[in-house]
Design a protein around this motif. Structure first.
Motif, mmCIF file in Angstrom:
data_model
loop_
_atom_site.group_PDB
_atom_site.id
_atom_site.type_symbol
_atom_site.label_atom_id
_atom_site.label_comp_id
_atom_site.label_asym_id
_atom_site.label_seq_id
_atom_site.Cartn_x
_atom_site.Cartn_y
_atom_site.Cartn_z
ATOM 1 N N ASN A 199 0.799 -1.233 0.000
ATOM 2 C CA ASN A 199 0.000 0.000 0.000
ATOM 3 C C ASN A 199 0.834 1.286 0.000
ATOM 4 O O ASN A 199 0.484 2.252 -0.664
ATOM 5 C CB ASN A 199 -0.987 0.051 1.172
ATOM 6 C CG ASN A 199 -2.060 -1.002 1.088
ATOM 7 O OD1 ASN A 199 -2.089 -1.795 0.167
ATOM 8 N ND2 ASN A 199 -2.954 -1.038 2.073
ATOM 9 N N LYS A 200 1.923 1.322 0.789
ATOM 10 C CA LYS A 200 2.642 2.585 0.984
ATOM 11 C C LYS A 200 3.242 3.147 -0.295
ATOM 12 O O LYS A 200 3.103 4.360 -0.553
ATOM 13 C CB LYS A 200 3.726 2.410 2.051
ATOM 14 C CG LYS A 200 4.153 3.743 2.668
ATOM 15 C CD LYS A 200 2.986 4.402 3.390
ATOM 16 C CE LYS A 200 3.361 5.734 3.988
ATOM 17 N NZ LYS A 200 2.231 6.354 4.714
ATOM 18 N N PHE A 241 -3.543 3.807 -5.003
ATOM 19 C CA PHE A 241 -3.122 4.968 -5.804
ATOM 20 C C PHE A 241 -4.336 5.764 -6.262
ATOM 21 O O PHE A 241 -4.376 6.994 -6.137
ATOM 22 C CB PHE A 241 -2.318 4.502 -7.015
ATOM 23 C CG PHE A 241 -2.005 5.619 -7.988
ATOM 24 C CD1 PHE A 241 -0.906 6.432 -7.796
ATOM 25 C CD2 PHE A 241 -2.833 5.853 -9.087
ATOM 26 C CE1 PHE A 241 -0.627 7.475 -8.681
ATOM 27 C CE2 PHE A 241 -2.563 6.887 -9.968
ATOM 28 C CZ PHE A 241 -1.455 7.699 -9.773
ATOM 29 N N ARG A 242 -5.341 5.054 -6.816
ATOM 30 C CA ARG A 242 -6.520 5.739 -7.334
ATOM 31 C C ARG A 242 -7.229 6.547 -6.254
ATOM 32 O O ARG A 242 -7.614 7.706 -6.462
ATOM 33 C CB ARG A 242 -7.509 4.723 -7.925
ATOM 34 C CG ARG A 242 -8.726 5.373 -8.585
ATOM 35 C CD ARG A 242 -9.815 4.365 -8.857
ATOM 36 N NE ARG A 242 -10.423 3.891 -7.633
ATOM 37 C CZ ARG A 242 -10.477 2.624 -7.248
ATOM 38 N NH1 ARG A 242 -9.932 1.694 -7.991
ATOM 39 N NH2 ARG A 242 -11.057 2.283 -6.120
ATOM 40 N N THR A 243 -7.379 5.973 -5.067
ATOM 41 C CA THR A 243 -8.092 6.661 -3.988
ATOM 42 C C THR A 243 -7.366 7.927 -3.559
ATOM 43 O O THR A 243 -7.974 8.999 -3.454
ATOM 44 C CB THR A 243 -8.263 5.723 -2.779
ATOM 45 O OG1 THR A 243 -8.984 4.554 -3.184
ATOM 46 C CG2 THR A 243 -9.030 6.419 -1.667
ATOM 47 N N ARG A 262 -7.167 7.083 7.924
ATOM 48 C CA ARG A 262 -8.592 6.860 7.671
ATOM 49 C C ARG A 262 -8.818 6.388 6.240
ATOM 50 O O ARG A 262 -9.645 5.505 5.985
ATOM 51 C CB ARG A 262 -9.389 8.147 7.933
ATOM 52 C CG ARG A 262 -9.489 8.555 9.387
ATOM 53 C CD ARG A 262 -10.607 9.576 9.582
ATOM 54 N NE ARG A 262 -10.394 10.775 8.795
ATOM 55 C CZ ARG A 262 -9.712 11.833 9.210
ATOM 56 N NH1 ARG A 262 -9.158 11.823 10.422
ATOM 57 N NH2 ARG A 262 -9.570 12.904 8.449
ATOM 58 N N THR A 263 -8.071 6.966 5.305
ATOM 59 C CA THR A 263 -8.215 6.575 3.903
ATOM 60 C C THR A 263 -7.828 5.121 3.702
ATOM 61 O O THR A 263 -8.515 4.364 3.003
ATOM 62 C CB THR A 263 -7.353 7.477 3.000
ATOM 63 O OG1 THR A 263 -7.767 8.843 3.155
ATOM 64 C CG2 THR A 263 -7.499 7.078 1.535
ATOM 65 N N ASN A 264 -6.717 4.713 4.317
ATOM 66 C CA ASN A 264 -6.273 3.320 4.191
ATOM 67 C C ASN A 264 -7.270 2.358 4.827
ATOM 68 O O ASN A 264 -7.497 1.253 4.317
ATOM 69 C CB ASN A 264 -4.897 3.144 4.827
ATOM 70 C CG ASN A 264 -3.764 3.539 3.891
ATOM 71 O OD1 ASN A 264 -3.640 3.010 2.796
ATOM 72 N ND2 ASN A 264 -2.953 4.495 4.310
ATOM 73 N N GLU A 265 -7.882 2.777 5.943
ATOM 74 C CA GLU A 265 -8.897 1.943 6.575
ATOM 75 C C GLU A 265 -10.114 1.800 5.662
ATOM 76 O O GLU A 265 -10.708 0.716 5.564
ATOM 77 C CB GLU A 265 -9.310 2.560 7.925
ATOM 78 C CG GLU A 265 -8.221 2.446 8.994
ATOM 79 C CD GLU A 265 -8.578 3.199 10.268
ATOM 80 O OE1 GLU A 265 -9.582 3.957 10.243
ATOM 81 O OE2 GLU A 265 -7.865 3.038 11.277
ATOM 82 N N THR A 266 -10.471 2.891 4.981
ATOM 83 C CA THR A 266 -11.597 2.854 4.041
ATOM 84 C C THR A 266 -11.286 1.915 2.879
ATOM 85 O O THR A 266 -12.140 1.144 2.434
ATOM 86 C CB THR A 266 -11.889 4.265 3.494
ATOM 87 O OG1 THR A 266 -12.230 5.127 4.577
ATOM 88 C CG2 THR A 266 -13.034 4.228 2.489
ATOM 89 N N ILE A 267 -10.045 1.973 2.388
ATOM 90 C CA ILE A 267 -9.631 1.116 1.289
ATOM 91 C C ILE A 267 -9.721 -0.355 1.682
ATOM 92 O O ILE A 267 -10.209 -1.193 0.912
ATOM 93 C CB ILE A 267 -8.195 1.464 0.846
ATOM 94 C CG1 ILE A 267 -8.165 2.853 0.195
ATOM 95 C CG2 ILE A 267 -7.654 0.415 -0.133
ATOM 96 C CD1 ILE A 267 -6.773 3.386 -0.054
ATOM 97 N N GLU A 268 -9.250 -0.676 2.887
ATOM 98 C CA GLU A 268 -9.309 -2.064 3.361
ATOM 99 C C GLU A 268 -10.746 -2.545 3.450
ATOM 100 O O GLU A 268 -11.064 -3.694 3.121
ATOM 101 C CB GLU A 268 -8.612 -2.186 4.723
ATOM 102 C CG GLU A 268 -7.105 -2.067 4.662
ATOM 103 C CD GLU A 268 -6.462 -3.113 3.764
ATOM 104 O OE1 GLU A 268 -6.933 -4.272 3.732
ATOM 105 O OE2 GLU A 268 -5.484 -2.766 3.065
ATOM 106 N N GLY A 269 -11.647 -1.662 3.902
ATOM 107 C CA GLY A 269 -13.061 -2.019 3.975
ATOM 108 C C GLY A 269 -13.654 -2.257 2.594
ATOM 109 O O GLY A 269 -14.407 -3.206 2.381
#
Length: 467
Positions: A107-108, A153-155, A389-396
């Motif tokens: 992800n990073k 990347f897109r998010t 928060r964005t990464n948590e949203t992506i995982e969801g």
């Protein structure tokens, strides 16, 4: 390679090729690049420099291949006999090394590539030519191709693009449009259709400007509404969540919003406007002892500052009561006004953190050599908390994406063995991200519990679709 000694590398390639040792040299090249990439992406303390270091490494590796690892290409009809071209095995090894190295920290890299592009788009080309700046953007996109985490990347890219457009922070709208076109056309089969949202953003902004021009034309030239600028956005095209808690605007501002909303409803019956002030901006004329200044601020900052027209000092709790702003948002806003470099407010007692017992005072002694002063706000950049928060949203979102893929596959096949389902699921979502096998297993178990799937009683490795 570390020393950039291309002459010796070329000699090595020639000598190794005479004894059938190219495979050994290629393996060492791949390992060196992979290890170097891993070291860069795993250096947590230097995340901000990650992309530039990767670009430098990629450039050095490309130069090595095009100057040292050259092979005679006798079979290419387009080249003359004896022409030397880069050895394709080393080209493939470079791609594999970067892709493998990126996986050392999932992800990073994708997140930092998006943030690097955001800074580049804000800063613009500077003294560089159009061709040089475009070459930089192309080199960054080349890194994007190596990541498995296309959705990350897109998010991050979408959210940064939205902020640049709404806050008018982009150095060039032409380059923004060019980048979206490149993501769509140059990446070909790797293109993510959801990048098409960017085109809808441009349409919304264009239509909003036309609508505001028509609205202002109806108003008297001295009307307060002439200072109002509203952007009407399609909720589906912008990467922002619905605001849970709004803020109380000054009566004069709120009145103009109501007037605009009434006019909008006359032209668009059936449409509903939901106000979101989080990315709003304002310009205030402030009177300090040293003279007048135009303050360029966020709408949240403006709401707080306007309270000091009626009072010199206001406790934190009173500011909260009068604005009804979200607690965290209010603390960040007050920090930007009273704890940054440009202190238009003073915090009593002084300090970096905003506490419930603090009192804020208008700083009449504020000085700045410029007539127009921009007060930085937290909203303009991606904070560590927002990244989290964005990464948590992506995982969801990934869980839902995997669930949908599994259900589609099982609905078509009716029954599948566990291993087949794993492979089919990875293939179905790989254009967005490459899932971890354990994650797929957990989603399968979840779908069994939810009765979308049923495990065979005779063979625990076989699953059936439940219609």
């Amino acid at each position: 390679m570390t020393a950039g000694d291309f002459t010796t590398l070329a000699s090595m390639y020639t000598l190794f090729s005479r004894v059938g040792g190219i495979a050994v040299l290629c393996a060492a090249f791949r390992q060196h690049i992979r290890t170097s990439v891993e070291e860069i992406v795993k250096d947590v303390n230097n995340d901000d420099d990650m992309v530039q270091k990767l670009l430098d490494l990629k450039s050095a590796a490309d130069t090595t291949i095009t100057t040292a690892f050259l092979t005679n290409n006798m079979n290419d009809a387009e080249t003359s006999a004896g022409t030397k071209t880069p050895d394709s095995e080393f080209v493939y090894s470079l791609k594999d090394a970067f892709a493998s190295g990126f996986r050392a920290r999932r992800n990073k890299p994708a997140e930092m590539i998006a943030k690097f592009l955001d800074k580049a788009m804000r800063k613009g080309q500077g003294s560089s030519t159009d061709a040089e700046f475009q070459a930089l953007l192309d080199s960054v996109l080349a890194l994007y191709r190596y990541t498995d985490d296309k959705d990350v990347f897109r998010t991050f890219y979408h959210r940064s693009l939205a902020k640049r457009l709404l806050l008018e922070k982009s150095a060039s709208i032409d380059f923004e449009a060019s980048m979206l076109k490149k993501l769509k056309e140059v990446l070909g089969a790797e293109y993510d259709p959801e990048f098409g949202m960017g085109e809808d953003m441009f349409k919304d902004l264009s239509l909003s400007k036309e609508a505001m021009a028509e609205y202002h034309a109806k108003l008297p030239s001295n009307s307060f509404g002439q200072r109002l600028s509203v952007m009407v956005l399609q909720r589906s095209a912008w990467p922002f969540t619905v605001t849970k808690k709004s803020v109380d605007l000054p009566i004069s501002m709120q009145k103009e919003l109501v007037n605009y909303a009434n006019d909008y409803k006359l032209r668009h019956s059936g449409h509903v406007l939901s106000w979101d002030h989080a990315l709003g901006t304002a310009t205030l004329k402030a009177r300090f002892d040293a003279g007048y200044k135009d303050l360029s601020v966020s709408l949240y900052q403006a709401v707080v500052l306007l309270l000091f027209n009626d009072a010199v000092e206001i406790p934190f709790t009173d500011i909260m009561a009068q604005t009804r702003m979200d607690d965290d948002e209010l603390r960040r806003t007050l920090q930007s006004l009273a704890c940054g470099k440009k202190k238009v407010l003073l915090k009593i007692p002084p300090g970096k953190d905003v506490n419930d017992g603090d009192v804020f005072k208008f700083n009449a002694d504020f000085k700045d050599e410029r007539l127009r002063v921009h007060i930085n706000s937290i909203q303009a950049k991606v904070t560590p908390e927002e990244s989290k928060r964005t990464n948590e949203t992506i995982e969801g979102d990934r869980k839902h994406y995997i669930d949908a893929a599994i259900v589609r596959i099982m609905k078509a096949k009716k029954e599948m063995m566990h291993e087949q389902l794993m492979i089919a699921t990875i293939d179905a979502v790989k254009s967005h991200f490459v899932p971890i096998v354990d994650t797929i297993k957990k989603r399968v178990e979840s779908l069994v519990e939810s009765e979308y799937l049923r495990r065979s009683e005779k063979d625990k490795e076989k699953f059936f679709y439940v219609a």
